[in-house]
Write an enzyme that holds these catalytic residues in place. Structure first.
Site, PDB file in Angstrom:
ATOM      1  NE  ARG A 167      -3.651   0.959   2.233  1.00 46.34           N
ATOM      2  CZ  ARG A 167      -4.803   1.203   2.864  1.00 46.34           C
ATOM      3  NH1 ARG A 167      -4.851   2.067   3.852  1.00 46.34           N
ATOM      4  NH2 ARG A 167      -5.891   0.581   2.501  1.00 46.34           N
TER       5      ARG A 167
ATOM      6  CG  HIS B 122      -8.590   0.561  -2.094  1.00 44.64           C
ATOM      7  ND1 HIS B 122      -7.802  -0.519  -1.767  1.00 44.64           N
ATOM      8  CD2 HIS B 122      -9.144   0.992  -0.918  1.00 44.64           C
ATOM      9  CE1 HIS B 122      -7.875  -0.750  -0.472  1.00 44.64           C
ATOM     10  NE2 HIS B 122      -8.680   0.153   0.067  1.00 44.64           N
TER      11      HIS B 122
ATOM     12  CD  GLN C  90     -12.910  -0.876   0.252  1.00 43.89           C
ATOM     13  OE1 GLN C  90     -12.020  -0.809   1.072  1.00 43.89           O
ATOM     14  NE2 GLN C  90     -14.144  -1.226   0.581  1.00 43.89           N
TER      15      GLN C  90
ATOM     16  CG  ASP D 221     -13.357   7.163  -0.017  1.00 42.25           C
ATOM     17  OD1 ASP D 221     -13.149   7.097   1.208  1.00 42.25           O
ATOM     18  OD2 ASP D 221     -12.450   6.959  -0.865  1.00 42.25           O
TER      19      ASP D 221
ATOM     20  CB  CYS E 227     -13.858   2.135   1.229  1.00 44.88           C
ATOM     21  SG  CYS E 227     -13.469   3.891   1.273  1.00 44.88           S
TER      22      CYS E 227
ATOM     23  NE  ARG F 227     -10.805  -4.300   1.447  1.00 43.94           N
ATOM     24  CZ  ARG F 227      -9.830  -3.474   1.837  1.00 43.94           C
ATOM     25  NH1 ARG F 227     -10.087  -2.516   2.694  1.00 43.94           N
ATOM     26  NH2 ARG F 227      -8.603  -3.575   1.332  1.00 43.94           N
TER      27      ARG F 227
HETATM   28  N1  NVA Z   1      -9.865   7.334  -0.780  1.00 41.21           N
HETATM   29  C1  NVA Z   1      -9.427   6.883   0.511  1.00 41.21           C
HETATM   30  C2  NVA Z   1      -9.697   5.425   0.687  1.00 41.21           C
HETATM   31  C3  NVA Z   1      -9.295   4.868   2.022  1.00 41.21           C
HETATM   32  C4  NVA Z   1      -9.578   3.409   2.152  1.00 41.21           C
HETATM   33  C5  NVA Z   1      -7.952   7.177   0.691  1.00 41.21           C
HETATM   34  O1  NVA Z   1      -7.173   6.965  -0.256  1.00 41.21           O
HETATM   35  O2  NVA Z   1      -7.583   7.656   1.754  1.00 41.21           O
HETATM   36  N1   CP Z   2     -10.968   0.599   3.425  1.00 37.18           N
HETATM   37  C1   CP Z   2      -9.658   0.558   3.732  1.00 37.18           C
HETATM   38  O1   CP Z   2      -8.782   0.318   2.884  1.00 37.18           O
HETATM   39  O2   CP Z   2      -9.388   0.800   5.033  1.00 37.18           O
HETATM   40  P1   CP Z   2      -7.941   0.962   5.687  1.00 37.18           P
HETATM   41  O3   CP Z   2      -7.373   2.259   5.178  1.00 37.18           O
HETATM   42  O4   CP Z   2      -8.177   0.947   7.157  1.00 37.18           O
HETATM   43  O5   CP Z   2      -7.083  -0.199   5.233  1.00 37.18           O
END
Ligand code: NVA
Ligand code: CP
Length: 329
Positions: A106, A133, A136, A228, A269, A314
């Site tokens: 990530r 993602h 997700q 989101d 998410c 997930r």
């Molecule tokens: N769009 C958000 C998703 C988090 C799971 C981010 O990138 O922070």
């Molecule tokens: N939805 C998601 O990816 O959550 P986290 O950022 O907690 O991994």
């Protein structure tokens, strides 16, 4: 269907049949877990999960899915390795691939996870980048199918920052699975042209539509409403003011849910700013006066909200991805 050795970098890399297979395997794993059936298929495998950005769900989903499959899991936190500052991605990838059977990553740039995959000769799984993602989106579609019975012909509406990573992956997944996709948000945060250009022909081939609009009236045909956060991980906190101004009209509230089809479900998410129980939400509240952001607490806590089933899924979907890309035929 053989997915052994494949990387999981973006939804568009997979066919509809392959994505269908992942969802079916995830469903089977969920049943096994619920029945308490042992599925430690990989007692001799080790995986590493590398995080440049923070995480709760993705990290825990990979860890628990790994343990359930009998694997050993190493977690590298945002400061815990040499990667990127003292060692190149190419060198890190080749080292990790000597120790591990699979690598999750990530981080910020999509290029980093692509490079890891290029240099590591073991599967690399994308746990979120600035661009997408994909794990997700798999969990989201598993949840939509569980709740609505089918996918084909249903309409998923993403409301808010339609320019972000989650929206990109949902548009791709919708196109692949024949789900109509509505991206509803301000013109300044429209979906990326190249993402739309890639998804449009796939959607057409699968009998689905992609609608992009700044008008919330397009939500009347939605079976599912998704939102989101208004500011994603890694984005400049200075942007809060501008985002709030742009996105406040797109807050998911009960009035908006009632514009959708009767019985429409709500997805997110997570994490979510639906109350003042986080330090970020309290800071925003102090500066801008908001008590709820992308979704009201009323919607979040309502019967229409399936966010915790979605979070659970997930783990089942990530398990399916790891299993299919690691297993011998
Ligand atoms: N769009 C958000 C998703 C988090 C799971 C981010 O990138 O922070
Ligand atoms: N939805 C998601 O990816 O959550 P986290 O950022 O907690 O991994």
């Amino acid at each position: 269907m053989d997915l052994k050795g494949r990387d999981f970098l973006r939804i568009l890399d997979f066919s509809e049949a392959e994505l269908r297979y992942m969802l079916d395997v995830a469903k089977a794993f969920k049943e096994m877990k619920q029945k308490g059936q042992n599925h430690k298929y990989f007692p001799n495998k080790n995986i590493v999960i590398v995080f440049e950005k923070t995480s709760t769900r993705t990290r825990c989903a990979f860890e628990v899915a790994g343990y359930d499959l009998g694997m050993n899991v190493t977690y590298l936190d945002p400061t815990g390795s040499q990667m990127g500052h003292k060692e190149s991605i190419a060198d890190t990838a080749r080292v990790l691939a000597r120790f591990y059977d699979g690598i999750e990553f990530r981080g910020f740039k999509q290029e980093t996870v692509d490079d890891l995959a290029r240099y590591a000769d073991v599967p690399v799984w994308n746990g979120l980048t600035d661009s997408c993602h994909p794990t997700q989106a798999l969990a989201d579609f598993m949840t939509i199918e569980e709740k609505l019975g089918t996918l084909k012909g249903k309409t998923l509406a993403f409301v808010g920052d339609t320019h972000n990573n989650v929206s990109n992956s949902l548009m791709a997944m919708s196109a692949k699975m024949g789900v109509n996709y509505i991206a509803c948000g301000p013109a300044a945060l429209r979906p990326h042209e190249e993402v739309v250009a890639a998804c449009q022909p796939i959607a057409e081939k699968n009998g689905a539509t992609i609608t992009i609009s700044d008008d919330i009236n397009v939500l009347s045909g939605a079976d599912a409403i998704y939102t989101d956060v208004w500011l994603s991980l890694g984005e400049d906190k200075e942007k809060w003011g501008e985002r709030i101004q742009q996105l406040q009209p797109y807050q998911v509230n009960m009035r908006m849910m009632e514009m959708a089809k009767p019985g429409a479900i709500f997805l997110h998410c997570l994490p979510s700013f639906h109350d003042l129980n986080t330090s970020v939400a309290r800071d925003v509240n102090e500066k801008y006066g908001l008590t709820e952001m992308e979704v009201t607490n009323e919607v979040f806590e309502s019967e229409r909200s399936v966010v915790f089933d979605e979070a659970e899924n997930r783990m089942h979907t990530i398990k399916a991805v790891m299993y299919l890309t690691l297993k011998d035929n």
